[in-house]
Structures are given as structure tokens and as C-alpha cells.
Scaffold this motif. Structure first.
Motif, PDB file in Angstrom:
ATOM      1  N   ARG A  44       0.810  -1.220   0.000  1.00 13.71           N
ATOM      2  CA  ARG A  44       0.000   0.000   0.000  1.00 13.71           C
ATOM      3  C   ARG A  44       0.842   1.269   0.000  1.00 13.71           C
ATOM      4  O   ARG A  44       0.327   2.352  -0.256  1.00 13.71           O
ATOM      5  CB  ARG A  44      -0.933   0.006   1.210  1.00 13.71           C
ATOM      6  N   GLU A  45       2.135   1.147   0.314  1.00 13.63           N
ATOM      7  CA  GLU A  45       2.946   2.347   0.465  1.00 13.63           C
ATOM      8  C   GLU A  45       4.053   2.468  -0.564  1.00 13.63           C
ATOM      9  O   GLU A  45       4.401   3.576  -0.969  1.00 13.63           O
ATOM     10  CB  GLU A  45       3.559   2.382   1.876  1.00 13.63           C
ATOM     11  N   GLU A  46       4.657   1.356  -0.975  1.00 12.86           N
ATOM     12  CA  GLU A  46       5.812   1.470  -1.859  1.00 12.86           C
ATOM     13  C   GLU A  46       5.981   0.208  -2.693  1.00 12.86           C
ATOM     14  O   GLU A  46       5.401  -0.833  -2.413  1.00 12.86           O
ATOM     15  CB  GLU A  46       7.081   1.725  -1.037  1.00 12.86           C
TER      16      GLU A  46
END
Length: 621
Positions: free
Chosen positions: A597-599
Motif C-alpha cells: 500500500r505504500e511502496e
């Protein structure tokens, strides 16, 4: 003012889902079994907290940008509070068993009619408003919501709790009602067992049930901690991780008259509890923290409010006591309509976002949704909830039969609808062998001059999109996309995502129709993120006389082989190199990076595994 004990309010303290259980008369004998039972009385401050909390849930859904108010956690605790006292009083008065038919009939009258109405209305509106690609999931969640298993459906569908948006489920809010519905079936068993054990031991039923509830709190709280570290999205929705909050309310109920503070402390404790309740959503990121230890924040606020009211109710509230605020007309009015307001606000919000093509509701849209939801809640309470609740004079068999018809009939009808809308997936590749001019695929976004190479044009520019897609339609059909999957999933050669070391053996999905003399051998390997490319490579393989084979242990990418003696994925990767050396593919195609979800990142050990493949004589893409 809180009515004195000898003049109880005609209204009952209602359950968060709208149920107001009529308590069975408590046993008045001096037998140990009935000693210390929670009193049966109206708690106006509890009713007010319920109204305040549901308003917080609604306002945070509309204007909170995905933050959680803590109101749901309070609802669950109130559920445990009310039902623990009611069930234990009835079970103790009967010496063990409760009247199951009467209990289920009461639930069917109080909570099912509004819920069934909202499920039906939401499903009908969704079929008209939502994209066709979402219809099957809509029907599946309508069935799950009606049968009080929506939290399990969301987990199975990998739909995490999230802020309202165009991709959100209009039934997402039914997860908490499903948790409560499952609790309704579990808690009578605990109450009856507690009374039976107490009879055998000659002890008060309250003491035995307190021990049982304490065990539930400990086990569920520990499981919530584990799941929070493992999968917060699942932990948020699971009944087993939420059960401790319901049990917490039960423990508070069993304190009974002992849940009281000296008069000098009641006012500050009450206001502190109210502040904790109101501030929760602003201070804590509940979606990321609940139902872990931080969920004690709103539950402590509820406990302080209840303790600040005292147990005798004599003399009423002073003007500075929080009970007078919570007992006033506005919180009580919201609480009266809380169940229906909760049912309506979320589907109205999701449908509004879809109709207006918005990613989130602004202040104006939120105000409109709130007004529409309030009107629907008022109408539903007046013409559905209250009339159904007043049918308590009917024989038990009538509401039971009606509830059974709604649940069984509605569930069956939705199941039939799902079967009838089951897409017929094509055999093999859904785009193999089709006319490339009639179905240009991504080329539909390109100008004629760009189809043979060069820069990709702006799809909105003049001349773009001139290919005959309008006449040909879409392939695969949009309705197939949610169920379409690589053909090799049905070949019984794909390995499951298991930690069992028996799954470390590499199985190869053979080419079902290989060329007589393949010019190249292509191997797709390393989990479903690589396997999803099977159809694209199948088309190229047919065009170039390639053999296409697949090695897929689902969820296991090409990565480190450390811990191969204890880790099934590492062992699979170690064995995979031997398979590459044996089969000698010209090219191994695999996923290069992972996206969370972030990277985006490269799986640890992946470059080393790619290097081993090259050393074994194959190339890597």
C-alpha cells in the motif's frame, strides 16, 4: 432529569442494533444462584451515549476522511452490557435454560425488519446505479448482510475497511451488525452454562459468568493483538477479535450496583468519560489501531459515564452532571433513531458518490447525505421498526416464521440471482484467435499512425480512438473480469499458498498443446503475479511456435532460499533451480517487484535467485 427508580421511564434502554430486550423477571428468592444479579432498570445516560456515538459514526463517515470515531466499539460494549444482564437474569430465574423461541422471536421483531428493508433497497439501487462489473459482488454482500456474515464476506473478498469512495461496498457497514448477530447466538450459551455450573457449585451465577467472560476477554484480546500484527484489515472485521469488546460490556454489567463512584467524583468522572468518547476519533487512528489495546479509550469513556450516574438514581442529576446532558432530548432523539440512521447513511453515501462521480464527499454533499439519511431513518422507524416491535402480543411462532421466511427466502433468492448471473468463462485464453482488427485492445487509444510504433498519443487528442471498438464491443466482457483467471488454475498443477513443507516440491504445468518442434521454451514462475501473464504469453507462443510451461506456488515469489529447511517457500525456491536445470527453458518470466500500500520494492533474495537461474543456463525476464 433521570427518573427516580420507583418511576422508571416508559422507554427501555435500547440495544445498538435497535433491540430492546424485555428482561425476564429476576428470581427474588434467597438462593445463592440469584444473588448479585445485574438490576433491570432504564439507564437514560446509556441511551444518550448510544445516540451520541451513532452520530459520531455517521459524521466521521461523512466528514472524517476515513477516520474512525470509536462509536462502533461503544456499540459493541453496550450490546454486551445489555444482553449479559438480560440473559443472566432470565437464565437464573429459570434455573438454567432460556426461552430460545421467545429470545429469537424478539430479535426477529426488533432488528430484522429495518435491516431487511435496507438490504433490499440497497441491492435494488446498486443494480441500477453501480457499474455492471460490481453487480455480482453486490448480490453476494447483500446475501451476507441479510444472513449476518458480512464481516466474513469482506474478509473473503479481501475488502478492507476503508473510507467511503467509489470502490467501497455499500454494505460495508453491515460488518458490525454481523459481529453483533453472531454474538446473539454465542452469548446465551455462555449464560446458560454459567447458571448450570453455578447451580452445581452452589455459587451465585454472577460469579461463574464473570469468570467465563474474563476468559473470553483474555482469549479474544490476545487474539486481537496477534491479528493486529498479522493482518490489521482482517483483525478490524473479525468476530473473534471483537468479542472482547462485547465481553467488556458484559463485565461492566455484572458489576451492577458496585459500578458506582462517590458523589464527589461522579461529576468529574462523567465529564472525563464524555471527553474520551468525543475526542477518540480526533486523537486515535482507529482503523489502524482497533480492536487492539487503544480500543480501551472509548470503552473507558463509556464506563466512566455509567459509573458517574451512580446506582440509586436518588435525588436526580445536578445541573453540572453529564447525565443531565445525555438524558436531554437531542441525544435521546438521535438514540431513538440510531439503528435506522446507521443502516441508511452508508449506502446513501456510496450511491451519492457514484451518481456524482466523486472520490469523496465534500461539506455540501455530506450535508445532503445526512439530511436524506435522517429522513429515511425517521420514516423507517415510524413505519417499520416501531410497528414490528409492537407485535410482542403475537404468538412466538409468528415472528419466528416471518423471520425465517425473510432470512431463508431472501438468502435463497439472492443465491439464485448469483447463480443466474454466473458468467460463462471462455475455455483457454479469452483473447486467443480473435480478429485483432475487430478487437484492438490497448490500440484503441492510439492514432492510426502510432499503431506501428513511435510515441503513444494522448487518448483524448483528435484522431484517437478511431478503431471500430464501438461495433465490436469488449473482449473479455466486463462482467467476466471479476471471475476471469489464468487457464492453468483449473489444471490441478498449481500449488497452494501453504506453509506445509509438502508443498515445497515444484510441480510444472505442462503446455496442453505444445508445438511439434518448439523454437523456444518459455517458463512462467514465481507466484500468481507472474502466472497472471499466461494468456498474454499464450498468444505469443501460438504465433512463434513456443512451448509455454508454468511453475507456480501461489504467494511464493522467486526469492531467498535461506531457511529452506523450515520455510516452504524458501524450500520451493531451492528446488526450483533443479527444475530449471532439468527443463532448461530458454526464458524464465517472473515478477520483478512487489507493491504494497505504500511502496514498490524488490523481494529480499530475488536478485540472487535470478542469478542462479542464469547460472543454470536460462535467461530471466
Amino acid at each position: 432529569m433521570i427518573p427516580p427508580a420507583q418511576h422508571p421511564s416508559p422507554r427501555r434502554a435500547e440495544h445498538p442494533s435497535g433491540d430492546a430486550p424485555e428482561p425476564a423477571p429476576s428470581r427474588s428468592s434467597d438462593s445463592p444462584l440469584a444473588q448479585g444479579l445485574p438490576p433491570s432498570r432504564y439507564r437514560p445516560e446509556l441511551h444518550g451515549v448510544r445516540g451520541l456515538s451513532i452520530l459520531g459514526v455517521v459524521l466521521f463517515h461523512l466528514f472524517g476522511d476515513g477516520r474512525v470515531s470509536g462509536g462502533i466499539d461503544i456499540f459493541l460494549a453496550i450490546t454486551g452490557f445489555l444482553f449479559t444482564g438480560m440473559l443472566l437474569r432470565e437464565s437464573a430465574s429459570r434455573g438454567g435454560p432460556v426461552d430460545v423461541g421467545r429470545y429469537l422471536a424478539r430479535l426477529a421483531r426488533r432488528i430484522l425488519p429495518p435491516a431487511a428493508l435496507v438490504v433490499a433497497a440497497t441491492a435494488a439501487a446498486g443494480l441500477v446505479i453501480l457499474p455492471e462489473t460490481q453487480h455480482r459482488q453486490l448480490l453476494a454482500e447483500a446475501r451476507a448482510s441479510l444472513l449476518y456474515v458480512e464481516n466474513h464476506e469482506l474478509i473473503a473478498s479481501q475488502l478492507a475497511y476503508e473510507a467511503a469512495g467509489p470502490q467501497s461496498s455499500p454494505f460495508q457497514h453491515f460488518w458490525s451488525l454481523s459481529v453483533q448477530g453472531q454474538f446473539y447466538l454465542i452469548w446465551p450459551v455462555l449464560a446458560v452454562l454459567s447458571v448450570l455450573i453455578a447451580r452445581r457449585l452452589g455459587r451465585p451465577a454472577v460469579h461463574v459468568m464473570a469468570v467465563g467472560i474474563a476468559l473470553v476477554v483474555a482469549l479474544s484480546f490476545g487474539w486481537a493483538l496477534h491479528m493486529h500484527a498479522t493482518s490489521q484489515a482482517e483483525a478490524y472485521l473479525m468476530t473473534s477479535t471483537r468479542l472482547w469488546e462485547l465481553a467488556f460490556g458484559g463485565l461492566v454489567a455484572l458489576l451492577g450496583t458496585r459500578l458506582s463512584l462517590p458523589r464527589v467524583l461522579r461529576a468529574p468522572a462523567g465529564w472525563l468519560g464524555l471527553v474520551l468518547i468525543l475526542a477518540c476519533g480526533f486523537v486515535l487512528d482507529g482503523a489502524a489501531l482497533f480492536p487492539g489495546p487503544w480500543a480501551l479509550w472509548p470503552l473507558l469513556g463509556l464506563t466512566l459515564v455509567l459509573a458517574s450516574a451512580g446506582h440509586d438514581q436518588a435525588g436526580g442529576d445536578g445541573p453540572t452532571r453529564v447525565g443531565s446532558l445525555l438524558s436531554s432530548r437531542p441525544p435521546s432523539l438521535v438514540a431513538d433513531h440510531a439503528y435506522c440512521l446507521y443502516l441508511w447513511h452508508w449506502p446513501v453515501l456510496i450511491m451519492t458518490l457514484e451518481l456524482l462521480d466523486l472520490q469523496a464527499a465534500g461539506a455540501a454533499e455530506g450535508a445532503v447525505v445526512l439530511a436524506i439519511s435522517a429522513v429515511l431513518a425517521w420514516a423507517t422507524r415510524r413505519w417499520v421498526e416501531l410497528p414490528a416491535a409492537r407485535l410482542g402480543h403475537l404468538p412466538v411462532r409468528i415472528p419466528l416464521a416471518a423471520g425465517g421466511v425473510v432470512l431463508v427466502g431472501g438468502g435463497a433468492a439472492l443465491t439464485v440471482a448469483l447463480v443466474l448471473t454466473q458468467p460463462q468463462l471462455p475455455v483457454g485464453s479469452s483473447t486467443a484467435g480473435v480478429d485483432a482488427e475487430a478487437f484492438p485492445g490497448a490500440r484503441v487509444t492510439a492514432t492510426e499512425g502510432a499503431t506501428s510504433g513511435g510515441e503513444t498519443p494522448d487518448p483524448q487528442a483528435d484522431g484517437a480512438g478511431d478503431l471500430p471498438v464501438a461495433e465490436a464491443g469488449f473482449l473479455p466482457a466486463p462482467t467476466l473480469l471479476a471471475d476471469d483467471e489464468p487457464a492453468y488454475y483449473g489444471w490441478d498443477c498449481r500449488q497452494p499458498p501453504s506453509e506445509d513443507m509438502a508443498t515445497a516440491e515444484v510441480t510444472v504445468c505442462e503446455d496442453p498443446d505444445p508445438p511439434a518442434s518448439p523454437t523456444r521454451t518459455i517458463m512462467i514462475a514465481g507466484g500468481s503475479h507472474a502466472g497472471q501473464w499466461q494468456h498474454a504469453w499464450r498468444i505469443m507462443a501460438d504465433a512463434h511456435e513456443w512451448e509455454l510451461i508454468i511453475a507456480d506456488k501461489s504467494g511464493c515469489r522467486l526469492q531467498s532460499i535461506e531457511d529452506a529447511d523450515v520455510d516452504s517457500c524458501a524450500a520451493w525456491n531451492r528446488n526450483f533451480i533443479d527444475v530449471v536445470a532439468d527443463r532448461a527453458p530458454d526464458l524464465v518470466v517472473t515478477a520483478g517487484t512487489v507493491m504494497d500500500r505504500e511502496e514498490e520494492f524488490v523481494e529480499p533474495g530475488s536478485p540472487d535467485q535470478w542469478r542462479r537461474i542464469v547460472e543454470a543456463g536460462s535467461e530471466v525476464l
